[in-house]
Design a protein around this motif. Sequence first.
Motif, PDB file in Angstrom:
ATOM      1  N   VAL A 131     119.352  53.284  36.671  1.00 28.14           N
ATOM      2  CA  VAL A 131     119.841  52.871  37.994  1.00 28.14           C
ATOM      3  C   VAL A 131     119.739  53.945  39.063  1.00 28.14           C
ATOM      4  CG1 VAL A 131     121.413  51.171  36.989  1.00 28.14           C
ATOM      5  CG2 VAL A 131     122.234  53.491  37.453  1.00 28.14           C
ATOM      6  N   ALA A 132     119.512  55.191  38.681  1.00 25.46           N
ATOM      7  CA  ALA A 132     119.498  56.266  39.685  1.00 25.46           C
ATOM      8  C   ALA A 132     118.478  56.014  40.778  1.00 25.46           C
ATOM      9  CB  ALA A 132     119.219  57.612  39.011  1.00 25.46           C
ATOM     10  N   THR A 133     117.290  55.572  40.394  1.00 28.81           N
ATOM     11  CA  THR A 133     116.225  55.411  41.393  1.00 28.81           C
ATOM     12  C   THR A 133     116.505  54.252  42.344  1.00 28.81           C
ATOM     13  OG1 THR A 133     114.973  54.102  39.798  1.00 28.81           O
ATOM     14  CG2 THR A 133     114.443  56.432  39.930  1.00 28.81           C
ATOM     15  N   VAL A 134     117.014  53.125  41.839  1.00 27.98           N
ATOM     16  CA  VAL A 134     117.274  51.998  42.742  1.00 27.98           C
ATOM     17  C   VAL A 134     118.460  52.280  43.649  1.00 27.98           C
ATOM     18  CG1 VAL A 134     116.234  50.149  41.375  1.00 27.98           C
ATOM     19  CG2 VAL A 134     118.602  50.800  40.936  1.00 27.98           C
ATOM     20  N   ILE A 135     119.418  53.078  43.159  1.00 23.35           N
ATOM     21  CA  ILE A 135     120.575  53.418  43.991  1.00 23.35           C
ATOM     22  C   ILE A 135     120.176  54.409  45.084  1.00 23.35           C
ATOM     23  CG2 ILE A 135     122.800  54.643  44.007  1.00 23.35           C
ATOM     24  CD1 ILE A 135     123.353  53.384  41.253  1.00 23.35           C
ATOM     25  N   TYR A 136     119.416  55.426  44.724  1.00 27.49           N
ATOM     26  CA  TYR A 136     119.083  56.481  45.687  1.00 27.49           C
ATOM     27  C   TYR A 136     117.931  56.118  46.624  1.00 27.49           C
ATOM     28  CZ  TYR A 136     122.546  59.775  44.265  1.00 27.49           C
ATOM     29  OH  TYR A 136     123.755  60.382  44.062  1.00 27.49           O
ATOM     30  N   THR A 137     117.218  55.047  46.306  1.00 27.80           N
ATOM     31  CA  THR A 137     116.215  54.553  47.249  1.00 27.80           C
ATOM     32  C   THR A 137     116.756  53.373  48.056  1.00 27.80           C
ATOM     33  OG1 THR A 137     115.288  53.149  45.509  1.00 27.80           O
ATOM     34  CG2 THR A 137     114.230  55.281  45.869  1.00 27.80           C
ATOM     35  N   LYS A 138     118.044  53.052  47.840  1.00 22.82           N
ATOM     36  CA  LYS A 138     118.748  51.979  48.563  1.00 22.82           C
ATOM     37  C   LYS A 138     118.188  50.590  48.236  1.00 22.82           C
ATOM     38  CE  LYS A 138     120.622  55.479  50.666  1.00 22.82           C
ATOM     39  NZ  LYS A 138     121.918  56.014  50.177  1.00 22.82           N
ATOM     40  N   ALA A 139     117.481  50.483  47.111  1.00 24.30           N
ATOM     41  CA  ALA A 139     116.944  49.173  46.724  1.00 24.30           C
ATOM     42  C   ALA A 139     118.068  48.241  46.277  1.00 24.30           C
ATOM     43  CB  ALA A 139     115.919  49.328  45.600  1.00 24.30           C
ATOM     44  N   LEU A 140     119.077  48.791  45.608  1.00 20.44           N
ATOM     45  CA  LEU A 140     120.246  48.012  45.191  1.00 20.44           C
ATOM     46  C   LEU A 140     121.497  48.857  45.388  1.00 20.44           C
ATOM     47  CD1 LEU A 140     119.213  46.323  41.788  1.00 20.44           C
ATOM     48  CD2 LEU A 140     119.540  45.186  43.999  1.00 20.44           C
ATOM     49  N   LYS A 141     122.592  48.216  45.709  1.00 18.62           N
ATOM     50  CA  LYS A 141     123.870  48.914  45.765  1.00 18.62           C
ATOM     51  C   LYS A 141     124.402  49.087  44.342  1.00 18.62           C
ATOM     52  CE  LYS A 141     125.238  47.458  50.402  1.00 18.62           C
ATOM     53  NZ  LYS A 141     126.269  46.782  51.221  1.00 18.62           N
ATOM     54  N   PRO A 142     125.187  50.142  44.101  1.00 20.08           N
ATOM     55  CA  PRO A 142     125.720  50.380  42.756  1.00 20.08           C
ATOM     56  C   PRO A 142     126.456  49.177  42.182  1.00 20.08           C
ATOM     57  CG  PRO A 142     126.120  52.295  44.136  1.00 20.08           C
ATOM     58  CD  PRO A 142     125.557  51.239  45.027  1.00 20.08           C
ATOM     59  N   ILE A 143     127.192  48.452  43.017  1.00 17.40           N
ATOM     60  CA  ILE A 143     127.980  47.318  42.539  1.00 17.40           C
ATOM     61  C   ILE A 143     127.099  46.212  41.947  1.00 17.40           C
ATOM     62  CG2 ILE A 143     128.031  46.021  44.719  1.00 17.40           C
ATOM     63  CD1 ILE A 143     131.022  45.474  44.106  1.00 17.40           C
ATOM     64  N   VAL A 144     125.822  46.178  42.372  1.00 18.79           N
ATOM     65  CA  VAL A 144     124.867  45.201  41.837  1.00 18.79           C
ATOM     66  C   VAL A 144     124.009  45.835  40.741  1.00 18.79           C
ATOM     67  CG1 VAL A 144     122.913  43.704  42.377  1.00 18.79           C
ATOM     68  CG2 VAL A 144     124.777  43.970  44.037  1.00 18.79           C
ATOM     69  N   ALA A 145     123.568  47.077  40.978  1.00 19.78           N
ATOM     70  CA  ALA A 145     122.644  47.732  40.051  1.00 19.78           C
ATOM     71  C   ALA A 145     123.252  47.941  38.663  1.00 19.78           C
ATOM     72  CB  ALA A 145     122.204  49.083  40.625  1.00 19.78           C
ATOM     73  N   ILE A 146     124.532  48.320  38.596  1.00 28.38           N
ATOM     74  CA  ILE A 146     125.150  48.656  37.305  1.00 28.38           C
ATOM     75  C   ILE A 146     125.286  47.419  36.408  1.00 28.38           C
ATOM     76  CG2 ILE A 146     127.124  49.726  36.175  1.00 28.38           C
ATOM     77  CD1 ILE A 146     125.399  51.614  37.888  1.00 28.38           C
ATOM     78  N   PRO A 147     125.887  46.302  36.895  1.00 29.19           N
ATOM     79  CA  PRO A 147     125.950  45.105  36.037  1.00 29.19           C
ATOM     80  C   PRO A 147     124.559  44.570  35.681  1.00 29.19           C
ATOM     81  CG  PRO A 147     127.467  44.901  37.873  1.00 29.19           C
ATOM     82  CD  PRO A 147     126.623  46.094  38.154  1.00 29.19           C
ATOM     83  N   TRP A 148     123.624  44.670  36.628  1.00 24.67           N
ATOM     84  CA  TRP A 148     122.264  44.195  36.372  1.00 24.67           C
ATOM     85  C   TRP A 148     121.629  44.989  35.226  1.00 24.67           C
ATOM     86  CZ3 TRP A 148     119.248  40.193  37.465  1.00 24.67           C
ATOM     87  CH2 TRP A 148     117.866  40.325  37.346  1.00 24.67           C
ATOM     88  N   SER A 149     121.781  46.311  35.283  1.00 22.42           N
ATOM     89  CA  SER A 149     121.249  47.161  34.231  1.00 22.42           C
ATOM     90  C   SER A 149     121.955  46.884  32.907  1.00 22.42           C
ATOM     91  CB  SER A 149     121.419  48.638  34.610  1.00 22.42           C
ATOM     92  OG  SER A 149     120.939  49.484  33.594  1.00 22.42           O
ATOM     93  N   GLY A 150     123.279  46.691  32.961  1.00 23.79           N
ATOM     94  CA  GLY A 150     124.033  46.391  31.747  1.00 23.79           C
ATOM     95  C   GLY A 150     123.564  45.111  31.079  1.00 23.79           C
ATOM     96  N   PHE A 151     123.281  44.086  31.884  1.00 24.17           N
ATOM     97  CA  PHE A 151     122.816  42.800  31.354  1.00 24.17           C
ATOM     98  C   PHE A 151     121.478  42.963  30.635  1.00 24.17           C
ATOM     99  CE2 PHE A 151     120.172  38.983  32.138  1.00 24.17           C
ATOM    100  CZ  PHE A 151     120.870  38.074  31.344  1.00 24.17           C
ATOM    101  N   TRP A 152     120.551  43.723  31.216  1.00 27.43           N
ATOM    102  CA  TRP A 152     119.228  43.881  30.613  1.00 27.43           C
ATOM    103  C   TRP A 152     119.260  44.825  29.419  1.00 27.43           C
ATOM    104  CZ3 TRP A 152     115.337  40.699  31.173  1.00 27.43           C
ATOM    105  CH2 TRP A 152     115.354  39.845  32.281  1.00 27.43           C
ATOM    106  N   ASN A 153     120.203  45.771  29.427  1.00 27.91           N
ATOM    107  CA  ASN A 153     120.422  46.571  28.223  1.00 27.91           C
ATOM    108  C   ASN A 153     120.865  45.671  27.077  1.00 27.91           C
ATOM    109  OD1 ASN A 153     120.366  49.703  28.088  1.00 27.91           O
ATOM    110  ND2 ASN A 153     121.009  49.284  30.183  1.00 27.91           N
ATOM    111  N   PHE A 154     121.777  44.760  27.377  1.00 31.32           N
ATOM    112  CA  PHE A 154     122.296  43.806  26.402  1.00 31.32           C
ATOM    113  C   PHE A 154     121.166  42.980  25.798  1.00 31.32           C
ATOM    114  CE2 PHE A 154     123.710  39.471  25.532  1.00 31.32           C
ATOM    115  CZ  PHE A 154     124.796  39.667  24.701  1.00 31.32           C
ATOM    116  N   LEU A 155     120.297  42.442  26.660  1.00 30.12           N
ATOM    117  CA  LEU A 155     119.175  41.625  26.181  1.00 30.12           C
ATOM    118  C   LEU A 155     118.179  42.468  25.374  1.00 30.12           C
ATOM    119  CD1 LEU A 155     118.287  39.271  29.177  1.00 30.12           C
ATOM    120  CD2 LEU A 155     119.634  38.757  27.144  1.00 30.12           C
ATOM    121  N   GLY A 156     118.010  43.725  25.786  1.00 28.63           N
ATOM    122  CA  GLY A 156     117.045  44.597  25.116  1.00 28.63           C
ATOM    123  C   GLY A 156     117.379  44.836  23.668  1.00 28.63           C
TER     124      GLY A 156
END
Length: 466
Positions: A41-66
């Motif tokens: 999530v570091a790159t999407v947060i620091y490039t302003k592509a996603l806000k942390p409140i969205v990026a963290i759950p999104w990453s968690g969901f795909w970790n789960f599926l992985g």
Amino acid sequence: MIPLLGETDLSTGLLIVFALCLFAVVAFEFVNGFHDTANAVATVIYTKALKPIVAIPWSGFWNFLGVFAGGIAVAMGILKLVPLDTLMALPVSVGACLVLSVLLAAIIWNLGTWYFGIPCSSSHTLIGALIGAGIGFTWYYGGSGVNWHKAEEIGLSLILSPLIGFGLAVLLMLFLKHVVRYKALFHIPQGEDDRPPLLVRGILILTCTLVSFFHGSNDGQKGVGLFMLILIAFLPARFAINHSVPDTAVIKTLDQTEIVLQTIASSNVAQGTMFVQVNQEIEQVKLHLMDKSVTDKAGTFKFRKEVEGLVKSIATLESNKQIDINPENRLELNRKLGELKHLTDFAPIWVILTISIALGLGTMIGWKRIVVTIGEKIGNEHLSYAQGASSEIVAASTIGISTVLGLPVSTTHVLSSGIAGSMVASGGKSNLNKGTLKSIGLAWVLTLPVSIGLALLLFVFFHLFI
């Protein structure tokens, strides 16, 4: 009767230790989630592509599926680092010592490096802890000891992956800079509202998703492997063999394997002795099939040894360059080999689900310390869109390929080295923050020896109570 585990003959004390071990492996995977999620999530947060409140759950969901999609090749590679067969022949209390020392050593070092905001490899930590506990086990009980061949194979992948990540990120950045030449890619966000164009944002979110998914498929399997180590150490009769495969299915696989081998043997008369030996091993597996039981440790252990020996013999025969095997027979033989491996290399779905949830939830907590290091301190400039995307493309590719090959790699080191490579490609070596790189490098160098030593000392300490 314990849900999912059935009847056990563990004493009250061992049941408590067993519960502590299960809690510890879930805690390790939880810590792994918030420790390593920063890489995704570091790159999407620091490039302003996603806000942390969205990026963290999104990453968690795909970790789960992985974790679910990744298979168990990496998990089984983790298990093969320890002398599992020797362990199963000893009292359960010995297995408890080994498991506790591995888990506590890994958690202590992971939490320590997280607290100081140092990107450290959970993979290095776990491998080191397994080796350290394996050395302690061999010290007291002898046996085959640590599987140094497997350790060398895994160690090589852990060492090479960051070097590959660095080199590929440099090449990709140079490609984007001199061939693609899309100016918007090289923009550095200046304020909170300075967000990337839609196309660039889509690329950054996609790469974040891929790293999260492949992190789950690789790092999640390490938790599955640890969980299975606990189950086999405490309940070997129930979990050393996949009892969900019916005996009739085992007999069918063995019979079909014999038929394939007979077909191959008919055109390889000169190697007839090898085929006779493998056929004898198949008959031995059939003979000991009746010995396996969820309550008979000795019988199940004997059957497991026979299956492992047969799998090894078939794999040796299949890889023998002197034996002529046509593609159709080779494919069928490999299929049967996979079915036989499934008897010893498996993980119940509830184990995978538990680890998936722990990794996914861990992803959503405690991410900020490592994110700040990844996003702000590796380079002397803020991440551009191109730097974020190139480092994550390289990380996702490297981790994905490693998962297919059954090799654990360090998500932390692959991505941080990728970011370092992208910074060098943009502004040369002077663009790197030497202080941060020294901290990461020091953690990289110290993790293995510290985790080995810590696990060894913990094993010796716990062994005093046996």
